[in-house]
Design a protein around this motif. Structure first.
Motif, short mmCIF file in Angstrom:
data_model
loop_
_atom_site.label_atom_id
_atom_site.label_comp_id
_atom_site.label_asym_id
_atom_site.label_seq_id
_atom_site.Cartn_x
_atom_site.Cartn_y
_atom_site.Cartn_z
N LEU A 49 0.87 -1.17 0.00
CA LEU A 49 0.00 0.00 0.00
C LEU A 49 0.90 1.22 0.00
CD1 LEU A 49 -2.92 1.03 0.30
CD2 LEU A 49 -2.58 0.96 2.77
N GLY A 50 0.62 2.19 -0.84
CA GLY A 50 1.43 3.39 -0.89
C GLY A 50 1.61 3.87 -2.31
N LEU A 51 2.73 4.49 -2.59
CA LEU A 51 3.02 5.07 -3.90
C LEU A 51 3.00 4.01 -5.00
CD1 LEU A 51 3.81 7.57 -5.53
CD2 LEU A 51 6.20 7.08 -4.96
N TYR A 52 3.51 2.82 -4.69
CA TYR A 52 3.57 1.74 -5.67
C TYR A 52 2.62 0.61 -5.27
CZ TYR A 52 7.45 4.29 -7.51
OH TYR A 52 8.21 5.28 -8.06
N ASP A 53 2.28 -0.21 -6.25
CA ASP A 53 1.40 -1.34 -5.98
C ASP A 53 2.19 -2.58 -5.56
OD1 ASP A 53 -1.04 0.00 -6.80
OD2 ASP A 53 -0.24 -0.12 -8.84
N TYR A 54 3.40 -2.71 -6.09
CA TYR A 54 4.25 -3.87 -5.81
C TYR A 54 5.67 -3.44 -5.54
CZ TYR A 54 0.55 -7.00 -7.24
OH TYR A 54 -0.63 -7.68 -7.31
N ARG A 55 6.34 -4.23 -4.73
CA ARG A 55 7.76 -4.06 -4.48
C ARG A 55 8.40 -5.40 -4.81
NH1 ARG A 55 11.05 -4.29 0.57
NH2 ARG A 55 12.87 -3.01 0.16
N LEU A 56 9.43 -5.37 -5.67
CA LEU A 56 10.13 -6.59 -6.08
C LEU A 56 11.58 -6.53 -5.64
CD1 LEU A 56 8.99 -6.86 -9.83
CD2 LEU A 56 7.79 -7.65 -7.80
N LYS A 57 12.12 -7.66 -5.28
CA LYS A 57 13.55 -7.79 -5.03
C LYS A 57 14.10 -8.62 -6.19
CE LYS A 57 16.97 -9.58 -1.78
NZ LYS A 57 17.14 -10.35 -0.53
N VAL A 58 15.02 -8.03 -6.94
CA VAL A 58 15.55 -8.67 -8.14
C VAL A 58 17.06 -8.83 -7.98
CG1 VAL A 58 15.82 -8.43 -10.65
CG2 VAL A 58 13.77 -7.54 -9.53
N VAL A 59 17.58 -10.01 -8.29
CA VAL A 59 19.03 -10.22 -8.29
C VAL A 59 19.49 -10.40 -9.74
CG1 VAL A 59 19.15 -11.22 -5.98
CG2 VAL A 59 18.83 -12.72 -7.93
N ALA A 60 20.72 -9.93 -9.99
CA ALA A 60 21.30 -10.05 -11.33
C ALA A 60 22.81 -10.19 -11.20
CB ALA A 60 20.95 -8.83 -12.17
N ARG A 61 23.44 -10.65 -12.25
CA ARG A 61 24.90 -10.84 -12.24
C ARG A 61 25.62 -9.49 -12.15
NH1 ARG A 61 25.69 -15.86 -12.23
NH2 ARG A 61 24.32 -17.33 -13.23
N ASP A 62 25.15 -8.51 -12.90
CA ASP A 62 25.73 -7.17 -12.92
C ASP A 62 24.66 -6.21 -13.44
OD1 ASP A 62 25.72 -7.57 -15.73
OD2 ASP A 62 27.78 -8.29 -15.70
#
Length: 151
Positions: free
Chosen positions: A102-115
Protein backbone atom coordinates in the motif's frame (compact mmCIF):
# COMPACT_ATOMS: atom_id res chain seq x y z
CA UNK A 1 -3.94 -18.66 15.71
CA UNK A 2 -2.26 -21.44 17.68
CA UNK A 3 -1.48 -21.13 21.38
CA UNK A 4 2.28 -21.11 21.99
CA UNK A 5 3.79 -21.76 25.38
CA UNK A 6 7.30 -20.85 26.53
CA UNK A 7 8.66 -24.23 25.38
CA UNK A 8 7.23 -23.70 21.87
CA UNK A 9 8.84 -20.26 21.73
CA UNK A 10 12.18 -21.65 22.94
CA UNK A 11 11.96 -24.38 20.30
CA UNK A 12 11.26 -21.85 17.53
CA UNK A 13 14.15 -19.63 18.70
CA UNK A 14 16.49 -22.62 18.69
CA UNK A 15 15.34 -23.67 15.21
CA UNK A 16 15.81 -20.15 13.85
CA UNK A 17 19.26 -19.96 15.45
CA UNK A 18 20.41 -23.18 13.82
CA UNK A 19 18.15 -24.77 11.22
CA UNK A 20 20.47 -27.79 10.94
CA UNK A 21 19.83 -29.06 14.46
CA UNK A 22 18.18 -32.47 14.65
CA UNK A 23 15.22 -33.12 16.95
CA UNK A 24 17.69 -34.63 19.41
CA UNK A 25 19.91 -31.54 19.24
CA UNK A 26 16.92 -29.26 19.68
CA UNK A 27 15.68 -31.38 22.60
CA UNK A 28 19.01 -30.99 24.35
CA UNK A 29 18.97 -27.23 23.80
CA UNK A 30 15.46 -26.69 25.21
CA UNK A 31 15.48 -29.39 27.89
CA UNK A 32 12.89 -31.82 26.51
CA UNK A 33 13.07 -35.43 25.40
CA UNK A 34 13.65 -36.07 21.70
CA UNK A 35 10.15 -37.59 21.14
CA UNK A 36 8.44 -34.66 22.91
CA UNK A 37 10.47 -32.20 20.82
CA UNK A 38 9.64 -34.05 17.61
CA UNK A 39 5.90 -33.99 18.52
CA UNK A 40 6.05 -30.24 19.12
CA UNK A 41 7.82 -29.66 15.78
CA UNK A 42 5.18 -31.77 14.02
CA UNK A 43 2.34 -29.86 15.74
CA UNK A 44 3.89 -26.52 14.71
CA UNK A 45 4.33 -27.74 11.13
CA UNK A 46 0.75 -29.07 10.98
CA UNK A 47 -0.52 -25.68 12.25
CA UNK A 48 1.57 -23.90 9.56
CA UNK A 49 3.59 -22.02 12.17
CA UNK A 50 6.69 -23.61 10.64
CA UNK A 51 6.27 -23.18 6.90
CA UNK A 52 9.54 -24.77 5.84
CA UNK A 53 13.27 -24.75 6.35
CA UNK A 54 15.45 -22.81 3.99
CA UNK A 55 19.04 -22.80 2.96
CA UNK A 56 20.63 -19.33 2.80
CA UNK A 57 23.09 -18.96 -0.06
CA UNK A 58 25.73 -16.29 -0.62
CA UNK A 59 24.45 -14.68 -3.82
CA UNK A 60 27.71 -12.87 -4.55
CA UNK A 61 29.75 -16.09 -4.40
CA UNK A 62 27.25 -17.58 -6.84
CA UNK A 63 27.78 -14.70 -9.29
CA UNK A 64 24.84 -12.45 -8.45
CA UNK A 65 26.55 -9.16 -7.57
CA UNK A 66 23.61 -6.78 -7.95
CA UNK A 67 20.37 -6.60 -5.96
CA UNK A 68 17.72 -4.07 -7.00
CA UNK A 69 14.45 -3.21 -5.32
CA UNK A 70 11.76 -2.15 -7.76
CA UNK A 71 8.64 -0.17 -7.01
CA UNK A 72 6.00 -0.95 -9.63
CA UNK A 73 2.80 0.97 -10.20
CA UNK A 74 0.35 -0.88 -12.40
CA UNK A 75 -1.21 0.97 -15.32
CA UNK A 76 -4.48 -0.94 -14.98
CA UNK A 77 -5.85 -2.37 -11.79
CA UNK A 78 -8.59 -4.74 -10.82
CA UNK A 79 -8.62 -8.34 -9.78
CA UNK A 80 -7.74 -9.65 -13.25
CA UNK A 81 -4.86 -7.19 -13.70
CA UNK A 82 -3.39 -8.03 -10.30
CA UNK A 83 -3.69 -11.77 -10.84
CA UNK A 84 -2.13 -11.59 -14.32
CA UNK A 85 0.76 -9.49 -13.04
CA UNK A 86 1.39 -11.74 -10.02
CA UNK A 87 1.33 -14.91 -12.12
CA UNK A 88 3.72 -13.43 -14.71
CA UNK A 89 6.18 -11.93 -12.21
CA UNK A 90 6.33 -15.19 -10.22
CA UNK A 91 7.71 -16.92 -13.33
CA UNK A 92 10.81 -14.68 -13.51
CA UNK A 93 13.69 -16.50 -11.76
CA UNK A 94 15.64 -13.30 -10.99
CA UNK A 95 12.71 -11.97 -8.96
CA UNK A 96 13.36 -13.20 -5.43
CA UNK A 97 10.50 -11.47 -3.62
CA UNK A 98 7.13 -10.03 -4.66
CA UNK A 99 5.28 -7.84 -2.17
CA UNK A 100 1.85 -6.32 -2.80
CA UNK A 101 2.07 -3.04 -0.88
CA UNK A 102 0.00 0.00 0.00
CA UNK A 103 1.43 3.39 -0.89
CA UNK A 104 3.02 5.07 -3.90
CA UNK A 105 3.57 1.74 -5.67
CA UNK A 106 1.40 -1.34 -5.98
CA UNK A 107 4.25 -3.87 -5.81
CA UNK A 108 7.76 -4.06 -4.48
CA UNK A 109 10.13 -6.59 -6.08
CA UNK A 110 13.55 -7.79 -5.03
CA UNK A 111 15.55 -8.67 -8.14
CA UNK A 112 19.03 -10.22 -8.29
CA UNK A 113 21.30 -10.05 -11.33
CA UNK A 114 24.90 -10.84 -12.24
CA UNK A 115 25.73 -7.17 -12.92
CA UNK A 116 24.03 -3.94 -14.02
CA UNK A 117 23.87 -4.94 -17.69
CA UNK A 118 22.26 -8.24 -16.69
CA UNK A 119 19.76 -6.29 -14.56
CA UNK A 120 19.01 -4.01 -17.52
CA UNK A 121 18.26 -7.10 -19.64
CA UNK A 122 15.91 -8.47 -16.96
CA UNK A 123 14.20 -5.10 -16.61
CA UNK A 124 13.72 -4.47 -20.33
CA UNK A 125 12.91 -7.98 -21.54
CA UNK A 126 11.09 -9.48 -18.59
CA UNK A 127 9.72 -6.92 -16.14
CA UNK A 128 8.71 -4.04 -18.44
CA UNK A 129 6.84 -6.50 -20.66
CA UNK A 130 4.67 -7.84 -17.82
CA UNK A 131 0.90 -7.27 -17.97
CA UNK A 132 -0.26 -3.89 -16.65
CA UNK A 133 3.20 -2.50 -15.75
CA UNK A 134 3.07 1.29 -15.65
CA UNK A 135 5.63 3.23 -13.63
CA UNK A 136 8.82 1.55 -12.34
CA UNK A 137 11.35 2.92 -9.86
CA UNK A 138 14.65 1.11 -9.15
CA UNK A 139 16.78 1.27 -6.01
CA UNK A 140 20.14 -0.53 -6.16
CA UNK A 141 21.24 -2.18 -2.92
CA UNK A 142 24.62 -0.80 -1.83
CA UNK A 143 25.10 -2.78 1.35
CA UNK A 144 23.16 -4.99 3.72
CA UNK A 145 23.78 -4.62 7.43
CA UNK A 146 21.30 -7.11 8.85
CA UNK A 147 19.51 -10.00 7.28
CA UNK A 148 16.04 -10.25 8.81
CA UNK A 149 15.69 -13.99 9.32
CA UNK A 150 14.36 -14.45 12.84
CA UNK A 151 11.01 -13.24 14.17
Amino acid sequence: MIELDDTDRALLRAMQGDGNLSAAGLAKKIGLSQPATWRRIKRLEDANVILGRHLVLDKEKLGFGVTVFLGIKLATKGRVGLADFERAVAAIPEVQLVQHVLGLYDYRLKVVARDLSDFERVLRRRIMTLPSVGNVEANVLLSEEKRPLAL
